[in-house]
Motif scaffolding. Structure first.
Motif, PDB file in Angstrom:
ATOM      1  N   PHE A   6      34.848-112.168  52.346  1.00 17.42           N
ATOM      2  CA  PHE A   6      33.816-112.872  51.602  1.00 17.42           C
ATOM      3  C   PHE A   6      34.137-112.846  50.112  1.00 17.42           C
ATOM      4  CE2 PHE A   6      31.993-109.124  49.731  1.00 17.42           C
ATOM      5  CZ  PHE A   6      32.279-108.123  50.639  1.00 17.42           C
ATOM      6  N   HIS A  42      35.242 -98.459  58.312  1.00 20.16           N
ATOM      7  CA  HIS A  42      36.158 -99.505  58.753  1.00 20.16           C
ATOM      8  C   HIS A  42      35.919-100.790  57.975  1.00 20.16           C
ATOM      9  CE1 HIS A  42      38.956-100.415  62.205  1.00 20.16           C
ATOM     10  NE2 HIS A  42      38.884-101.556  61.552  1.00 20.16           N
ATOM     11  N   ALA A  43      34.641-101.151  57.803  1.00 23.12           N
ATOM     12  CA  ALA A  43      34.330-102.370  57.062  1.00 23.12           C
ATOM     13  C   ALA A  43      34.789-102.256  55.609  1.00 23.12           C
ATOM     14  CB  ALA A  43      32.830-102.653  57.143  1.00 23.12           C
ATOM     15  N   TRP A  87      37.438-112.751  59.838  1.00 24.60           N
ATOM     16  CA  TRP A  87      37.836-111.843  58.768  1.00 24.60           C
ATOM     17  C   TRP A  87      36.643-111.626  57.849  1.00 24.60           C
ATOM     18  CZ3 TRP A  87      43.077-112.465  55.710  1.00 24.60           C
ATOM     19  CH2 TRP A  87      43.431-111.232  55.162  1.00 24.60           C
ATOM     20  N   ALA A 146      35.637-109.338  56.005  1.00 18.66           N
ATOM     21  CA  ALA A 146      35.819-108.674  54.712  1.00 18.66           C
ATOM     22  C   ALA A 146      36.289-109.622  53.631  1.00 18.66           C
ATOM     23  CB  ALA A 146      36.824-107.528  54.869  1.00 18.66           C
ATOM     24  N   PRO A 205      25.366-101.947  55.627  1.00 22.78           N
ATOM     25  CA  PRO A 205      25.436-103.334  56.105  1.00 22.78           C
ATOM     26  C   PRO A 205      24.347-103.690  57.102  1.00 22.78           C
ATOM     27  CG  PRO A 205      27.614-102.335  56.111  1.00 22.78           C
ATOM     28  CD  PRO A 205      26.624-101.240  55.864  1.00 22.78           C
ATOM     29  N   THR A 247      27.604-105.076  46.503  1.00 24.15           N
ATOM     30  CA  THR A 247      26.586-106.122  46.491  1.00 24.15           C
ATOM     31  C   THR A 247      26.490-106.807  47.841  1.00 24.15           C
ATOM     32  OG1 THR A 247      27.009-106.477  44.149  1.00 24.15           O
ATOM     33  CG2 THR A 247      25.859-108.233  45.328  1.00 24.15           C
ATOM     34  N   ILE A 248      27.623-107.266  48.323  1.00 24.88           N
ATOM     35  CA  ILE A 248      27.614-108.092  49.535  1.00 24.88           C
ATOM     36  C   ILE A 248      27.711-107.216  50.782  1.00 24.88           C
ATOM     37  CG2 ILE A 248      28.697-109.995  50.737  1.00 24.88           C
ATOM     38  CD1 ILE A 248      27.500-110.761  48.043  1.00 24.88           C
ATOM     39  N   LEU A 249      28.784-106.462  50.847  1.00 28.30           N
ATOM     40  CA  LEU A 249      29.039-105.701  52.079  1.00 28.30           C
ATOM     41  C   LEU A 249      27.987-104.635  52.309  1.00 28.30           C
ATOM     42  CD1 LEU A 249      31.001-105.258  54.445  1.00 28.30           C
ATOM     43  CD2 LEU A 249      32.245-103.634  52.993  1.00 28.30           C
ATOM     44  N   SER A 258      23.508-114.543  45.607  1.00 25.11           N
ATOM     45  CA  SER A 258      22.648-113.951  46.612  1.00 25.11           C
ATOM     46  C   SER A 258      23.408-112.895  47.417  1.00 25.11           C
ATOM     47  CB  SER A 258      22.128-115.029  47.563  1.00 25.11           C
ATOM     48  OG  SER A 258      21.480-114.423  48.658  1.00 25.11           O
ATOM     49  N   VAL A 259      22.663-111.825  47.671  1.00 24.62           N
ATOM     50  CA  VAL A 259      23.262-110.778  48.487  1.00 24.62           C
ATOM     51  C   VAL A 259      22.643-110.719  49.869  1.00 24.62           C
ATOM     52  CG1 VAL A 259      23.768-109.424  46.439  1.00 24.62           C
ATOM     53  CG2 VAL A 259      21.660-109.011  47.683  1.00 24.62           C
ATOM     54  N   ASP A 260      21.651-111.604  50.032  1.00 23.41           N
ATOM     55  CA  ASP A 260      20.873-111.499  51.252  1.00 23.41           C
ATOM     56  C   ASP A 260      21.618-112.170  52.400  1.00 23.41           C
ATOM     57  OD1 ASP A 260      17.665-112.733  52.425  1.00 23.41           O
ATOM     58  OD2 ASP A 260      18.819-110.956  52.968  1.00 23.41           O
ATOM     59  N   ARG A 261      22.691-111.589  52.766  1.00 20.04           N
ATOM     60  CA  ARG A 261      23.405-112.098  53.930  1.00 20.04           C
ATOM     61  C   ARG A 261      24.225-110.957  54.525  1.00 20.04           C
ATOM     62  NH1 ARG A 261      26.201-114.464  49.599  1.00 20.04           N
ATOM     63  NH2 ARG A 261      28.395-113.889  49.463  1.00 20.04           N
ATOM     64  N   ASP A 262      24.381-111.065  55.799  1.00 15.94           N
ATOM     65  CA  ASP A 262      25.180-110.094  56.548  1.00 15.94           C
ATOM     66  C   ASP A 262      26.581-110.668  56.688  1.00 15.94           C
ATOM     67  OD1 ASP A 262      24.909-108.615  59.896  1.00 15.94           O
ATOM     68  OD2 ASP A 262      26.300-108.285  58.233  1.00 15.94           O
ATOM     69  N   VAL A 263      27.561-109.923  56.219  1.00 17.31           N
ATOM     70  CA  VAL A 263      28.937-110.448  56.255  1.00 17.31           C
ATOM     71  C   VAL A 263      29.395-110.725  57.684  1.00 17.31           C
ATOM     72  CG1 VAL A 263      29.593-109.386  54.083  1.00 17.31           C
ATOM     73  CG2 VAL A 263      29.899-108.127  56.213  1.00 17.31           C
ATOM     74  N   ARG A 270      19.928-105.136  56.210  1.00 13.86           N
ATOM     75  CA  ARG A 270      19.280-106.450  56.288  1.00 13.86           C
ATOM     76  C   ARG A 270      18.710-106.691  57.666  1.00 13.86           C
ATOM     77  NH1 ARG A 270      21.347-111.734  57.218  1.00 13.86           N
ATOM     78  NH2 ARG A 270      20.139-113.325  56.112  1.00 13.86           N
ATOM     79  N   TYR A 314      36.216-114.571  48.400  1.00 15.43           N
ATOM     80  CA  TYR A 314      37.525-115.103  48.022  1.00 15.43           C
ATOM     81  C   TYR A 314      37.591-116.590  48.324  1.00 15.43           C
ATOM     82  CZ  TYR A 314      39.349-110.461  47.139  1.00 15.43           C
ATOM     83  OH  TYR A 314      39.577-109.222  46.610  1.00 15.43           O
ATOM     84  N   ALA A 325      31.563-106.221  44.233  1.00 13.38           N
ATOM     85  CA  ALA A 325      31.335-107.147  45.341  1.00 13.38           C
ATOM     86  C   ALA A 325      31.104-106.377  46.635  1.00 13.38           C
ATOM     87  CB  ALA A 325      32.528-108.084  45.495  1.00 13.38           C
ATOM     88  N   MET A 326      31.793-105.280  46.766  1.00 13.96           N
ATOM     89  CA  MET A 326      31.644-104.465  47.967  1.00 13.96           C
ATOM     90  C   MET A 326      30.221-103.923  48.061  1.00 13.96           C
ATOM     91  SD  MET A 326      34.062-101.289  49.054  1.00 13.96           S
ATOM     92  CE  MET A 326      35.517-102.183  48.601  1.00 13.96           C
ATOM     93  N   GLN A 350      25.091-104.485  50.710  1.00 13.20           N
ATOM     94  CA  GLN A 350      23.731-104.988  50.497  1.00 13.20           C
ATOM     95  C   GLN A 350      22.997-104.245  49.386  1.00 13.20           C
ATOM     96  OE1 GLN A 350      21.962-107.558  52.790  1.00 13.20           O
ATOM     97  NE2 GLN A 350      24.140-107.989  52.505  1.00 13.20           N
ATOM     98  N   ARG A 351      23.736-103.877  48.355  1.00 13.90           N
ATOM     99  CA  ARG A 351      23.198-103.178  47.192  1.00 13.90           C
ATOM    100  C   ARG A 351      22.620-101.813  47.545  1.00 13.90           C
ATOM    101  NH1 ARG A 351      20.396-108.129  43.767  1.00 13.90           N
ATOM    102  NH2 ARG A 351      22.373-109.043  43.108  1.00 13.90           N
ATOM    103  N   GLU A 392      38.555-102.570  55.435  1.00 10.05           N
ATOM    104  CA  GLU A 392      39.010-103.960  55.571  1.00 10.05           C
ATOM    105  C   GLU A 392      38.836-104.705  54.256  1.00 10.05           C
ATOM    106  OE1 GLU A 392      40.563-105.410  57.934  1.00 10.05           O
ATOM    107  OE2 GLU A 392      40.322-104.054  59.635  1.00 10.05           O
ATOM    108  N   ARG A 393      37.750-104.426  53.580  1.00  6.32           N
ATOM    109  CA  ARG A 393      37.537-105.096  52.296  1.00  6.32           C
ATOM    110  C   ARG A 393      38.554-104.630  51.274  1.00  6.32           C
ATOM    111  NH1 ARG A 393      35.592-109.718  50.032  1.00  6.32           N
ATOM    112  NH2 ARG A 393      35.323-109.343  47.789  1.00  6.32           N
ATOM    113  N   ASP A 452      41.148-106.935  49.120  1.00  8.61           N
ATOM    114  CA  ASP A 452      41.324-106.844  47.657  1.00  8.61           C
ATOM    115  C   ASP A 452      42.774-106.522  47.315  1.00  8.61           C
ATOM    116  OD1 ASP A 452      38.071-105.290  47.061  1.00  8.61           O
ATOM    117  OD2 ASP A 452      38.666-107.393  47.229  1.00  8.61           O
TER     118      ASP A 452
END
Lengths: 473, 605
Positions: free
Chosen positions: B123, A341-342, B119, B121, A229, A281-283, B84-89, A232, B125, A278-279, A285-286, A345-346, A350
């Motif tokens: 993202f 932890h992150a 929250w 985590a 995470p 990809t997003i969390l 896009s994935v270019d973001r920090d949750v 980025r 939803y 999704a985890m 960051q691939r 939480e995800r 889910d």
């Protein structure tokens, strides 16, 4: 006039080219500063790791000092190290490793085959290790088809204890000092592969990742580990990243010691509910891969066959059929692991969509047994059988008690056996793999690598090829 | 109860009732005043809460507007792509922290959560409500916000950010929690509680006050449940161990009218209870003092009023009991009704005394006359033959000696007989005048009756005598009495003789004994001629008789004997219907009688 201009142009070009060439040329000198979260307790490769942190530190730091006969290469095979070649008999009960000549140890002595044999003999009682003609012969009563892979483990690194009590090796760096929280290394001037570019390596251990990142940003350190995470953030600051292959597994392991362990329907529903894509990809960051199996695809080759598709509807149906008391679970994570932890939480988010209520807890003190744990398991970049065996050993002998597979495959088992066993675990949902994580490192501005990335795909550190350039603005 | 005590009680009672009435009135007035003041304070507190909520809502709107206008959010709006994935949750966390918001969601136009500060985590939803709001809600609103481990209550605001054809929603807010309650300034004795209605059932964990979770939430649950269901304000008084508390509850509704929270404003009744207690204690003290004062005053007043009355009453009692020597208690002062009463009483007493003395004198004279008449009558009879005899002797002096001797002897005999008769008469009078003290001993009244009847049995059985039946109706267990058996026997004999004399043609006599409360009653009833009223009144008078013969001392002696035994005797009679004599004797002799009694003698049969 024209001539003057052309001469002037030529001179300027020469100067620029010289500067460019000078800039790209590695330089000797400097101290490479590294920070790690893991803490090395002892320098003896033969010692048993005292804890997970010690084991992690030994895997990355001891190879800088002590070398094995062979090592994994990024392509998935083996590369020669202290042994230049190896062969075995037809049964695999006898192996012969030809030692590299003229290898100097840190104390200046020459690598003695007899000492090598003595070192290896002390590691495993059942081996008959002998030396002859600059070679090491290892014999065993039973077949050792994967002996070279076994020898890649840091436990089999060649080390000699001298009368002074010092332990010396053949690695690119020698130990200058090991003190609380800091390991200081010096370049081995007579390293057989060539003196390292840097004069010293200073490794500060036990530093938490957020601090590591801050120190890197402040220029106080040259190499730190980074969680996915945070990639980025590192990139936004113009820092470089290097990463290995996925070498770590994050998995949900159910506690079998509870009076009422989590039932299979709930485990199955949880497996169906986790959105790994999704985890990653997003969390993450691939910088992670969904883990359909315990072993990553690049190691086993069959991981994709065991993938559990995301199916929340089915998960909801399965959960809805269970009593309300079974729909609430506790998930424990390491309180010092922010990434875990992150991810936990995800997973809880889910699971909630499927009707499961997961409470993530990270207790610092004694607490009641949880229903499930999110654990990190390091995967040795070796053969699937060894990797699986090491992973199951790290998870604990009772992890698989929720299903009744056969005994884990022994080292040297066929890939088919490994596949069958892992399939039984996955289909029984005794362990739910979540993601495979690479080791990600961020590099300081002045860190350069001469011979490819300083972090190999196997996760090993190739610090001998690192040189320190001028500090860049 | 004496007049003085009644007057004292009356005055004391009036004082007590007055004080009690005053105390109750003051208490009721204080309670009403307190309740009025309490209602005003509660209304003011609720108004303050509403203002604070409005202010907080305005602040939330301002902060969300700032976030909306920030470059970071605009950048997100511009750069955001669903793929896009270019973001920090965690990118929303510093945005929220910078504006002091507890909740911050950045939501894509399709309702997908892009970023969440509270929250992270979550993202990807769908946001439950950010895109469902209509555009005409510029202000803040109450909203239940889901968190990983709980559902919180927040004041939220939603804004949209448009960048070209892209739109994102920014939903931010702050928690309605203890800190918010701490910002309320409430008067002493008041408190504010907030129930976060975020669970299906009433849960004590959702009730908070400015300090923490409310410890004693049980008694408030019914009130909360009532407000949840009715969606209307309600009030209830809860009695805590340290005093009552009036709780006003009002629902807090969200944007769709759902009850998301219940505000409870409590007003402690301890002060009122303390005030009422102090009033009552003051009333009790004053009442007590008043009663004491009233008692003292009434006692003094009553004394002035009742003392002469009591003295008059005492004097009347004394006179009624026969003591005619007590002087009038109040000197006639010529003023007031009491004085008039005292004067009249004194006059009446003097007249009574005077009349009594005259009566006594008259009776004494009459008694002396009667005595003299009887004495003359009694003495005349025996004296006449004595005079004749003496005359005969004188005449016989001239007779020859032999005839004189004969006359002399005969005359001496007559004189002796006459003197004996005179001695007897004088002896009877002397006996009456000199009655001996009774010799007390334990005797059985039934035994004395039987013995007396036996004495007359022969006489009753004599032939030719008119038949007189004697019936005995004796108490089987009369016990014994302390009396002189001789004197008591004489009493019975006299009464029986009188009964026999009253029935010259025969009749019946009934003798009855009965044991009473410390007394023994003896009744002798005959069926004779009966007595007239005058005879009945004078029958115990010495020397009074209705017979041709007799001294008239029999019943006087009977009365004297009964009196000597501290008893009572009375008679009931009507002409032609017989006569009944009642005697009542005490079982034990009074001390005075015992002191005068002769030493007791053993009764020998």
């Amino acid at each position: 006039m024209w001539r003057f201009r052309s001469r002037l142009f030529a001179a300027a070009s020469a100067i620029v080219c010289g500067c460019v060439i000078a800039a790209a040329r590695p330089r000797y000198g400097g101290t490479l500063r590294i920070e790690t979260h893991a803490v090395l307790r002892t320098l003896d490769p033969a010692a048993t790791p005292l804890d997970v942190s010690d084991a992690a530190a030994r895997t990355r730091l001891l190879p800088l000092v002590f070398e094995t006969l062979v090592a994994p290469d990024p392509a998935g095979g083996l590369r020669p190290l202290l042994a230049t070649s190896w062969e075995r008999d037809a049964q695999g009960t006898r192996w012969r490793f030809q030692l590299r000549p003229d290898v100097r140890l840190h104390d200046g002595s020459r690598l003695d085959p007899a000492e090598v044999a003595s070192t290896l003999r002390a590691r495993v009682d059942s081996w008959q290790v002998s030396s002859a003609d600059e070679a090491i012969v290892i014999a065993s009563d039973r077949a050792l088809p994967d002996l070279p892979w076994v020898l890649t483990d840091v436990r089999f690194a060649i080390s000699m204890r001298r009368a002074s009590g010092d332990v010396v090796g053949s690695g690119p760096f020698r130990v200058e000092r090991l003190e609380a929280g800091r390991l200081s290394l010096r370049a081995h001037e007579d390293y057989w592969a060539g003196r390292p570019f840097v004069d010293a390596v200073q490794i500060d251990m036990g530093v938490v990742p957020p601090e590591q990142l801050s120190h890197l940003e402040l220029g106080r350190v040259d190499l730190v580990a980074v969680n996915a995470p945070d990639v980025r953030r590192v990139s936004q600051r113009g820092l470089r990243l290097v990463e290995s292959r996925p070498l770590e597994l994050m998995a949900l392991v159910f506690d079998v010691n509870r009076p009422t362990p989590v039932g299979e329907p709930i485990r199955r529903a949880l497996a169906l509910a986790i959105d790994r894509a999704a985890m990653c990809t997003i969390l993450l960051q691939r910088h992670a891969q969904p883990a359909p199996a315990l072993l990553p695809q690049w190691l086993s080759g069959y991981a994709s066959l065991l993938a559990v598709p995301l199916d929340r509807a089915q998960a909801r149906t399965m959960v809805g059929a269970r009593p309300a008391a079974q729909r609430a679970l506790t998930l424990r994570v390491d309180p010092s692991d922010s990434l875990a932890h992150a991810i936990a939480e995800r997973i809880a988010v889910d699971a909630r969509e499927a009707g499961l209520f997961i409470k993530v807890e990270a207790p610092d003190t004694l607490a009641p047994r949880p229903d499930v744990r999110l654990v990190r398991v390091r995967l040795d970049a070796k053969s699937p059988d060894l990797a699986l065996a090491r992973a199951l050993a790290a998870l604990g002998p009772r992890t698989t008690a929720l299903v009744a597979p056969d005994a884990p495959p022994e080292p040297g088992a066929s890939l088919a056996d490994v596949y069958r066993y892992e399939r039984a675990l996955i289909e029984g949902n005794a362990i739910i793999p979540v993601v495979h994580l690479p080791e990600i490192y961020a590099l300081g501005a002045r860190v350069e690598s001469w011979n490819g990335p300083l972090i190999l795909a196997t996760g090993a550190w190739d610090l001998a090829a690192v040189w320190l350039g001028a500090d860049k603005p | 109860m004496s007049l003085r005590n009644r007057l004292t009680l009356l005055v004391g009672g009036v004082v007590a009732i007055t004080v009690a009435l005053v105390t109750w009135t003051v208490s009721a007035s204080a309670r009403r005043a307190f309740e009025t003041m309490d209602a005003r304070r509660t209304a003011a507190s609720i108004a303050q809460f509403r203002r604070e909520v409005a202010n907080e809502g305005d602040e939330v709107v301002r902060r969300v507007d700032r976030i909306t206008a920030s470059d970071a959010v605009r950048h997100i709006a511009i750069e955001f792509r669903p793929s896009s994935v270019d973001r920090d949750v965690n990118e929303a966390v510093p945005l929220a922290n910078a504006q002091g918001l507890d909740f911050l969601d950045i939501v894509a136009s399709d309702g997908t959560i892009v970023l969440s500060a509270h929250w992270p985590a979550r993202f990807g939803y769908k946001h439950p409500w950010a895109t469902a709001l209509s555009s005409d809600r510029p202000g803040a609103f109450l909203q239940a916000v889901e968190l990983p481990r709980e559902t919180a209550l927040g004041l939220m605001s939603v804004r949209t950010v448009t960048a070209g054809d892209r739109r994102i929603y920014v939903a931010g807010g702050r928690r309605l929690d203890q800190q918010f309650l701490q910002s309320l300034v409430l008067p002493e004795g008041m408190r504010a509680l907030l129930y976060r209605n975020v669970e299906p059932e009433v849960s004590r964990l959702q009730l908070i006050d400015a300090s923490a979770n409310v410890a004693q939430a049980g008694p408030l649950e019914p009130l909360i449940a009532r407000v949840r269901q009715s969606r209307a304000e309600a009030q209830e008084t809860v009695v805590w161990p340290d005093g009552p508390e009036t709780i006003d509850a009002m629902p807090l509704t969200g944007r769709d009218g759902a009850v998301l929270g219940v505000l409870l404003v409590g007003s402690s009744g301890r002060e009122l209870a303390a005030l009422i207690g102090r009033i009552r204690w003051t009333g009790v003290v004053l009442g007590g003092l008043g009663i004491l004062f009233g008692v003292a005053a009434s006692y003094g007043v009553a004394a002035r009023v009742t003392r002469p009355v009591e003295q008059l009453a005492g004097a009347a009692r004394a006179i009624a009991s026969g003591d005619w020597t007590i002087p009038s208690p109040i000197q006639a002062s010529g003023a007031g009704e009491i004085d008039a009463l005292a004067t009249a009483f004194d006059t009446m007493t003097r007249q009574l005394v005077d009349h009594r003395e005259r009566l006594v004198q008259a009776e004494r004279v009459a008694a002396w006359r009667e005595l003299a008449r009887r004495l003359a009558h009694e003495l005349k009879n025996p004296l006449f033959p004595l005079r004749i005899t003496i005359d005969n002797l004188r005449r016989a002096k001239t007779l020859p000696a032999e005839e004189f001797d004969e006359v002399f002897t005969e005359s001496m005999t007559t004189l002796a007989t006459g003197l004996a008769n005179l001695n007897a008469v004088i002896g009877r009078f002397s006996d009456f005048a000199r009655m001996p003290a009774p010799a007390l001993e334990q005797v059985s009244p039934n035994e004395i009756v039987r013995r007396t009847v036996n004495l007359f049995q022969a006489q009753l059985d004599a032939p030719g005598r008119p038949a007189i039946a004697v019936a005995l109706d004796l108490d089987p267990a009369p016990g014994t009495i302390r009396a002189d058996p001789e004197q008591l026997g004489r009493v019975c004999q006299n009464l029986l003789l009188n009964a026999f004399d009253a029935m010259p043609a025969g009749g019946a006599v009934t003798i009855r004994t009965r044991r009473g409360e410390g007394v023994v009653r003896l009744e002798i009833a005959d069926t004779g001629e009966g007595l007239t009223e005058e005879e009945r009144r004078r029958i115990f008078t010495p020397y009074y008789t209705t017979k041709q013969h007799g001294t008239g001392l029999g019943l006087a002696i009977v009365q004297a004997v009964v009196a000597d035994h501290a008893g009572k005797i009375w008679v009931e009679s009507e002409p032609g219907r017989g006569t009944t004599f009642h005697i009542e004797l005490p079982v034990s002799a009074p001390a005075a009688i015992a002191a005068l009694a002769a030493p007791s003698m053993e009764h020998t049969s």
